[in-house]
Design a protein around this motif. Structure first.
Motif, short mmCIF file in Angstrom:
data_model
loop_
_atom_site.label_atom_id
_atom_site.label_comp_id
_atom_site.label_asym_id
_atom_site.label_seq_id
_atom_site.Cartn_x
_atom_site.Cartn_y
_atom_site.Cartn_z
N GLN A 19 0.83 -1.20 0.00
CA GLN A 19 0.00 0.00 0.00
C GLN A 19 0.86 1.26 0.00
O GLN A 19 0.54 2.24 -0.67
N ILE A 23 1.44 5.00 -3.14
CA ILE A 23 1.31 6.45 -2.92
C ILE A 23 2.02 7.18 -4.06
O ILE A 23 3.19 6.92 -4.33
N CYS A 53 -2.25 9.90 2.06
CA CYS A 53 -2.55 8.63 2.74
C CYS A 53 -2.77 8.90 4.24
O CYS A 53 -1.93 8.57 5.08
#
Length: 173
Positions: A19, A23, A53
């Motif tokens: 994850q 970004i 984020c």
């Protein structure tokens, strides 16, 4: 506090790494084209994580508080994802940050030829912090410092860090 170092900052970094790598990252020139101000830096950097984020930004803050890394008080905390590739190696310089404290979390695989050097006022090396995956390092921003050992050609093998800046909020007291 002059220097704090902690190993294994994230409880399970490998589970959140996919994850983190999603970004978006931007060069300084790309930020200028987007009409955003973001300072000067070599490599690629995200927008502040509070925007790009927010869950990761809050997770980092929660871990810092749980680990009692900061003294009690109100803090303004900025965080960014930062990637430096081999092509950026010669573009860094010795500098000081304009914040009270600066911190790094080394995200990519350990590379003992990479890290961060801290300098005294005469630019003599006083500490050489090696790039060890999931290592957290926090230091007074008035230390002169410079990253070294940028490596790789992509986010998969480059020098990936989370950069965090702390400033105490003055409540007028």
């Amino acid at each position: 506090m002059k220097l704090t170092q902690e190993e294994n900052f994230f409880p399970n970094l490998d589970s959140i790494l996919p994850q983190i790598k999603k970004i978006p990252l931007y060069s300084v020139d790309d930020f200028k084209k987007l009409n955003k101000t973001h300072g000067v830096y070599p490599g690629l950097r995200s927008e502040p994580l509070i925007i790009s984020c927010p869950i990761l930004h809050q997770f980092i803050i929660n871990l810092i508080l749980q680990k009692n890394i900061l003294k009690a008080g109100d803090w303004h905390i900025k965080s960014f994802l930062h990637l430096r590739l081999k092509e950026h190696e010669t573009k860094d310089w010795i500098h000081e940050d304009q914040d009270e404290y600066s911190a790094l979390i080394y995200i990519s695989n350990t590379n003992l030829y990479s890290g961060t050097k801290l300098y005294d006022k005469n630019e003599n090396v006083i500490n050489d912090i090696k790039f060890v995956k999931n290592r957290y390092v926090m230091y007074s921003s008035n230390y002169k410092h410079m990253a070294y050992g940028a490596h790789g050609s992509s986010i998969e093998d480059g020098r990936l860090t989370l950069n965090i800046f702390f400033n105490r909020i003055n409540n007028g007291t």
